[in-house]
Design an enzyme around this catalytic site. Structure first.
Site, PDB file in Angstrom:
ATOM      1  N   HIS A  47     -10.643   9.163   8.219  1.00 43.54           N
ATOM      2  CA  HIS A  47     -10.915   8.336   7.051  1.00 43.54           C
ATOM      3  C   HIS A  47     -11.231   9.152   5.806  1.00 43.54           C
ATOM      4  O   HIS A  47     -12.402   9.458   5.533  1.00 43.54           O
ATOM      5  CB  HIS A  47     -12.114   7.432   7.338  1.00 43.54           C
ATOM      6  CG  HIS A  47     -11.826   6.334   8.303  1.00 43.54           C
ATOM      7  ND1 HIS A  47     -11.657   5.027   7.907  1.00 43.54           N
ATOM      8  CD2 HIS A  47     -11.666   6.350   9.646  1.00 43.54           C
ATOM      9  CE1 HIS A  47     -11.420   4.281   8.967  1.00 43.54           C
ATOM     10  NE2 HIS A  47     -11.421   5.041  10.046  1.00 43.54           N
ATOM     11  N   CYS A 100      -6.286   4.924   9.645  1.00 42.62           N
ATOM     12  CA  CYS A 100      -6.820   4.451  10.927  1.00 42.62           C
ATOM     13  C   CYS A 100      -6.134   3.150  11.343  1.00 42.62           C
ATOM     14  O   CYS A 100      -5.004   3.172  11.800  1.00 42.62           O
ATOM     15  CB  CYS A 100      -8.335   4.323  10.823  1.00 42.62           C
ATOM     16  SG  CYS A 100      -9.156   4.165  12.403  1.00 42.62           S
ATOM     17  N   GLU A 108     -11.471   8.180   2.844  1.00 43.49           N
ATOM     18  CA  GLU A 108     -12.323   7.444   1.897  1.00 43.49           C
ATOM     19  C   GLU A 108     -13.809   7.634   2.182  1.00 43.49           C
ATOM     20  O   GLU A 108     -14.656   7.235   1.376  1.00 43.49           O
ATOM     21  CB  GLU A 108     -11.961   5.952   1.892  1.00 43.49           C
ATOM     22  CG  GLU A 108     -12.459   5.132   3.073  1.00 43.49           C
ATOM     23  CD  GLU A 108     -11.627   5.306   4.338  1.00 43.49           C
ATOM     24  OE1 GLU A 108     -10.833   6.276   4.410  1.00 43.49           O
ATOM     25  OE2 GLU A 108     -11.756   4.486   5.256  1.00 43.49           O
TER      26      GLU A 108
END
Lengths: 231, 784, 87
Positions: free
Chosen positions: A194, A85, A196
């Site tokens: 994302h 991002c 994560e």
């Protein structure tokens, strides 16, 4: 394997990236934007967030940080670098990967669980996927629209540098539905969504199996560990 | 850049840029010129308040002191109209309520012990008036302000939630306000990296000229990290850090909160505060590092009334004495007068009390984060707050007279002249539908009505993932955050308010808001533990509004005592009206709960095939003030539903036991729109249909179908229970004697919600009805 | 075709977070001579036909009502160029 996660003023998902590395079996190492010290890591993550508030242009001010010079050198020497991002925006501003980002087409911040297709499963960060595999990764940003001039887009497409593409819904008007890009060498990858945030059961996107059970993002982090072992 | 040393107070160049003819009004000057006219009225002070200040000081106040008193004695800062009522929150407290309360009312935010050495701090606040003037910045700075309150307790902020009330959804101005407010919250909170995990969005014409923008924040800390806002230790340094001070919001506190908007009147001098979330994010990380390294003795955030407030509060709560060199304040605007510096509400600033031997380490941490700072002065043993400017004393006050012992009003209270007639006009006299076609039609009308419709247009603009600990978020009934990654310990939070109920009966309405927030926490599987509130009312100069306020506070305080959960802090916002028309009394109640392991959380909708659906609680004809009455008949009248808090507590314990034993797959509370709305939401949550039958409930409770579907009786929850857990679940209910009826079964294959012998609606039709309303007014949502 | 250029800046007394962040970056890059940065917007409006007083008045009104938020911004200049400015 030591994986560095850089914290810039305004980084938000650095701790989440560290958690992802840990869950994948790696050792997260906190790196500071103001240092010229990569602390002997073997891979680097530029995390998501609003570095410098996204002021001027998202990722622009961060790309002038002292540590970015070291990141660029390391990337050019082949070290795996993942830009998530805001990190993707920094990589583009630093010219490590092609393209640029502008405001989402519908002019608002958007957060959604986004379906992606893996276009390139050969990079340091995607070798755990298979080409054409569809995954669901949370997306959350305001300036996520990927653009490049016609020649650049042609080159990216032609050389297989598109890493991910949006499937079903293009949430921000990105050209050619491009969600993520890799450099020619395949060690530097940037993507808007994302990974994560899809690494831990109970805290990822919903799947047909159960609420919050999506962990497709973990493969990004296990991939780089696999690649390191293979070297 | 960081200012490492005390700045020299005398600077010829600075005197040159003073506005022409401006001579700071010193204490000596004030004593020598007792008859000088002072513009106390323009600053918001009444004549008797001004007289009181003269009495306290034994002379006329200096301009600086006048500025300080005017902002600190404003309604927003001093709570002068509400204090006598708010005392109940501190008085109506049982020993059980004090057990887990680490910090109660009076500090920046309440703090609750949640076990395992962890504590949670939370608070809700209003930023209504700035959000009408400049919706984006008003809402953004509202988030900033409440988050700073949380940091100042020593906590890392971990979640936010907003309670938004706008005017009529179809009025042209509403889109402007909605766009700005949601955009501002999104901009600020996302940039801070805080997940937005719940909240509410309502539309009602009463809020047209006065939107309500309430912001809640929650933080987490270890017990030993608790910090309080006091200045102790003579010789300790008082340090201001964060953004520079400019002309933001000068007079905002006293002018905006003590006056209403007159449409067509002159706009006040731009008192807009511009928020810089990046500066605040950096400030958060900087503060957390300062706390970690134990470099701060006391800390206070700067909000309303800026430096005036921070210095007087820190001094009042501490040893009582402080000396400040106002010249040392780093300025963004060098033309500010001393009074303006004192009143400025520039954002993203904090004030810390630091031991001299720790000052270097403090400055090093602040410099690392590129945060500007200056040492303003130190704690003294004089019992006075003394502020110098250009070497002369311009403020010399006893801090408690400014910050604590402000005016206390006993405003006139009058029973409203219109309320008896309103309460007599019950919705039970409205024609209730009997035919299936009309029932189906009204059900869909409610489902698509602005207040029951899907709010994704709003919530898609918020991050819910950041920090990786969000266990529950919208559209579930409460937000839930994991506190401890090892044990799974977590907290749940829910906020509720119903202005319509409160208009009918403010005391009952407040109890209902409490009951609903309490129940919303309970259905997540958490145990309710503490309360915060944001009391939004009209003008306190209107005796009928004061009656509403007194009733609501009493209802809330008594309710909290009954449920044995304490109010830990909150906010009062008066003067919410357009012209002379006040808003509906709108007390927002937030309830915090604790769960041992977030893995035991209960979502609000079912995911599996063939689970039994149970309705807990009984239903009676209670349509007064309901969504049905409002949407179908544009009716507001009668008396709001009854509340049985003992039953709510019983229900909560049952749900907790059921969740703890993993017997309950889904739980959703019934509120606006009644059973029909709850069923629709539970189906739409994961797109799993249901077959429902009402026969048993109709007979047991002696009600008709319309009542069963749309009544808003309290103490009710629908749950889904896997077949293998059915027996144990029934046993649980029987053992606790709570009314329960099996009303259906989940049905993934059907792709619809079927209420047998009444109507069937496909999941697709449910969704398109539910999701179409906000996008039709405000713009399409992506991917829906 | 003529172009009218409108420039909008944040009000002088208000915080300009963008400008502040860029100024900080310049200072970190050693460009200490540049002590302040403020960032605004530039509008280039193409006009079909002649720029009359009425047209200018129209633009002035648009600048106040649409291009700027008068609560937090100022219209600092409105100029006419014969053609879009060359770089």
């Amino acid at each position: 394997m030591r994986v560095g996660v850089v914290t810039f003023p305004g980084s938000l998902d650095d701790r989440d990236a560290q958690r992802a590395v840990r869950l994948a079996g790696g050792e997260p190492v906190a790196l500071w934007h103001g240092d010229h010290d990569l602390k002997g890591v073997e891979a680097i993550i530029l995390p998501g967030g609003f570095s410098y508030g996204d002021y001027l242009r998202a990722g622009a001010i961060a790309s002038f940080s002292p540590i970015m010079a070291d990141v660029v050198d390391a990337a050019n020497a082949g070290m795996p670098v993942l830009g998530i991002c805001n990190g993707f925006q920094m990589l583009a501003e630093a010219r490590l990967i092609p393209g640029a980002h502008t405001r989402n087409a519908h002019q608002q911040f958007i957060r959604r669980d986004q379906r992606l297709v893996v276009e390139n499963a050969r990079t340091d960060w995607t070798n755990g996927f298979t080409e054409g595999q569809e995954i669901t990764i949370p997306l959350k940003n305001a300036d996520g629209r990927f653009i490049a001039d016609a020649e650049t887009v042609k080159r990216i497409e032609g050389e297989g540098q598109v890493a991910f593409r949006y499937v079903g819904v293009n949430p921000n008007g990105s050209m050619d539905d491009i969600a993520g890009v890799t450099n020619a060498r395949g060690n530097v990858v940037g993507l808007m969504p994302h990974p994560e945030h899809a690494v831990e059961e109970g805290f990822g996107p919903d799947t047909p199996a159960a609420m919050s059970s999506g962990v497709d993002g973990l493969t990004f982090f296990t991939s780089v560990l696999e690649r390191a072992l293979a070297k | 850049m960081t200012d490492q040393t005390d700045r020299a107070p005398h600077d010829a160049e600075m005197i040159d840029v003073r506005p022409e003819g401006h001579v700071p009004d010193t204490v000596a000057n004030a004593a020598a010129t007792p008859d000088r006219e002072q513009p106390y009225g323009a600053l918001g002070l009444k004549a008797d308040e001004y007289a009181k200040i003269r009495e306290i000081l034994g002379r006329r106040p200096t301009s600086g002191e006048l500025a300080m008193y005017s902002v600190m004695w404003s309604e927003h800062c001093s709570y002068k109209s509400s204090k006598i009522y708010l005392r109940q929150f501190g008085q109506k407290v049982s020993p059980a309520m004090k057990k887990n309360l680490m910090v109660g009312m009076g500090e920046n935010a309440g703090v609750v012990d949640v076990g395992g050495g962890w504590a949670v701090t939370f608070k809700v606040e209003s930023h209504n008036h700035p959000s009408y003037i400049e919706p984006f910045q008003g809402a953004a700075t509202g988030v900033g302000g409440i988050v700073r309150d949380i940091i100042s307790m020593g906590a890392r902020p971990v979640a936010v939630m907003d309670q938004l009330r706008f005017g009529d959804i179809d009025a042209p101005d509403t889109a402007r306000v909605v766009d700005g407010v949601v955009g501002g919250i999104s901009f600020y909170a996302n940039c801070l990296g805080l997940p937005n995990i719940g909240g509410e969005t309502y539309f009602d014409a009463v809020y047209q000229g006065n939107p309500l923008v309430n912001a809640l924040a929650v933080g987490v800390l270890r017990h030993e990290d608790l910090h309080l806002a006091n200045a102790r230790g003579v010789g300790n340094k008082v340090v201001l850090f964060g953004a520079r001070t400019g002309g933001d919001g000068i007079g905002g506190a006293s002018i905006l909160a003590s006056d209403t908007f007159s449409s067509g009147g002159p706009t006040k001098r731009p008192a807009v505060q511009v928020g810089d979330p990046f500066a605040e994010k950096v400030l958060i990380e900087c503060c957390l590092e300062l706390f970690r390294d134990e470099l701060v003795e006391g800390i206070q955030d700067l909000g309303a009334a800026g430096i005036s407030c921070a210095t007087s509060e820190l001094a009042s709560n501490g040893d009582g004495g402080m000396f400040i060199e106002l010249d040392n304040v780093l300025l963004r605007d060098p033309s500010l007068t001393a009074e303006e510096i004192l009143m400025s509400e520039s954002q993203e600033r904090m004030m810390a009390v630091v031991r001299p031997e720790k000052l270097d380490a403090f400055l090093a941490v602040v410099a690392k984060w590129d945060v500007e700072t200056s040492v303003l002065g130190e704690v003294t043993d004089t019992g006075r707050l003394v502020i110098n400017w250009h070497g002369e004393e311009i403020v010399n006050v006893e801090p408690r007279t400014v910050a604590v012992d402000g005016p206390v009003y006993e405003r006139p209270v009058a029973y409203p002249s219109w309320i008896d007639a309103l309460q007599a006009d019950s919705a039970s006299s409205l024609p209730r539908p009997t035919g299936n076609a009309v029932l189906r039609e009204q059900f869909l009308e409610l489902l698509g009505s602005p207040n029951l419709a899907d709010k994704s247009w709003v919530t898609n603009q918020y991050d819910t993932y950041v920090l990786g600990n969000t266990a529950l978020s919208f559209p579930d009934d409460g937000g839930m955050i994991r506190v401890d990654e090892e044990t799974g310990l977590g907290f749940a939070i829910a906020t509720d308010a119903n202005g319509r109920y409160c208009q009918l009966d403010p005391k009952q309405g407040a109890r209902l808001a409490l009951a609903e927030a309490y129940r919303n926490v309970a259905v997540t599987g958490a145990v309710p533990a503490a309360v915060t509130d944001c009391l939004n009312f009209g003008s306190p100069e209107d005796p009928e509004v004061m009656w509403q306020f007194s009733q609501a506070v009493e209802g809330l305080a008594d309710g909290c005592l009954e449920l044995e959960i304490p109010v830990t802090g909150g906010n009062v916002s008066f003067y919410n009206q357009t012209g002379t028309r006040p808003i509906h009394p709108t007390p927002v109640v937030g309830v915090l709960g604790v769960i041992d392991d977030v893995a035991k959380r209960i979502p609000s909708g079912w995911q599996d095939e063939g689970d039994n659906i149970y309705l807990l609680g009984t239903t009676s004809l209670e349509l007064d003030g309901s969504a049905w009455a409002g949407v179908v008949h544009d009716h507001l009248g009668g008396r709001p539903p009854a509340v049985d808090l003992a039953a709510e507590a019983q229900l909560a314990q049952l749900l907790h036991a059921g969740g703890d034993q993993s017997l309950i797959a889904a739980a959703h509370d019934l509120s606006d729109g009644g059973l029909a709305q709850a069923l629709a939401e539970a189906v739409m949550r994961f797109g799993v249909g249901a077959r429902v039958w009402l026969g048993e409930v109709l007979e047991r409770d002696g009600i008709d179908v319309a009542t069963a579907l749309f009544s808003e009786s309290t103490g009710r929850v629908i749950v889904s229970v896997p077949r293998e857990d059915d027996v144990r679940f029934r046993g649980l209910c029987e053992g606790r004697g709570y009314p329960v009826a099996r009303i259906g079964v989940t049905d993934a294959q059907s792709g619809s919600l079927e209420v047998q012998d009444v109507f069937t609606v496909s999941v697709d039709e449910l969704r398109s009805t539910h999701r179409g309303t906000l996008p039709a007014r405000f713009g399409a949502t992506i991917g829906e | 075709m003529p172009t009218i250029v409108v420039e909008v800046m944040p009000k002088a007394e208000l915080l300009d977070p963008q400008g502040k962040a860029v100024a900080g970056a310049l200072s970190r890059l050693g460009k200490g001579a540049f002590t302040d940065v403020r960032i605004g917007k530039r509008f280039e409006i193409t006009v079909e036909g002649e720029v009359t007083d009425a047209v200018l008045a129209d633009v002035r009104e648009l600048a106040d009502d649409m291009f700027s938020n008068s609560v937090i911004e100022d219209v600092v200049s409105i100029t006419v160029a014969d053609a879009p400015a060359a770089l």
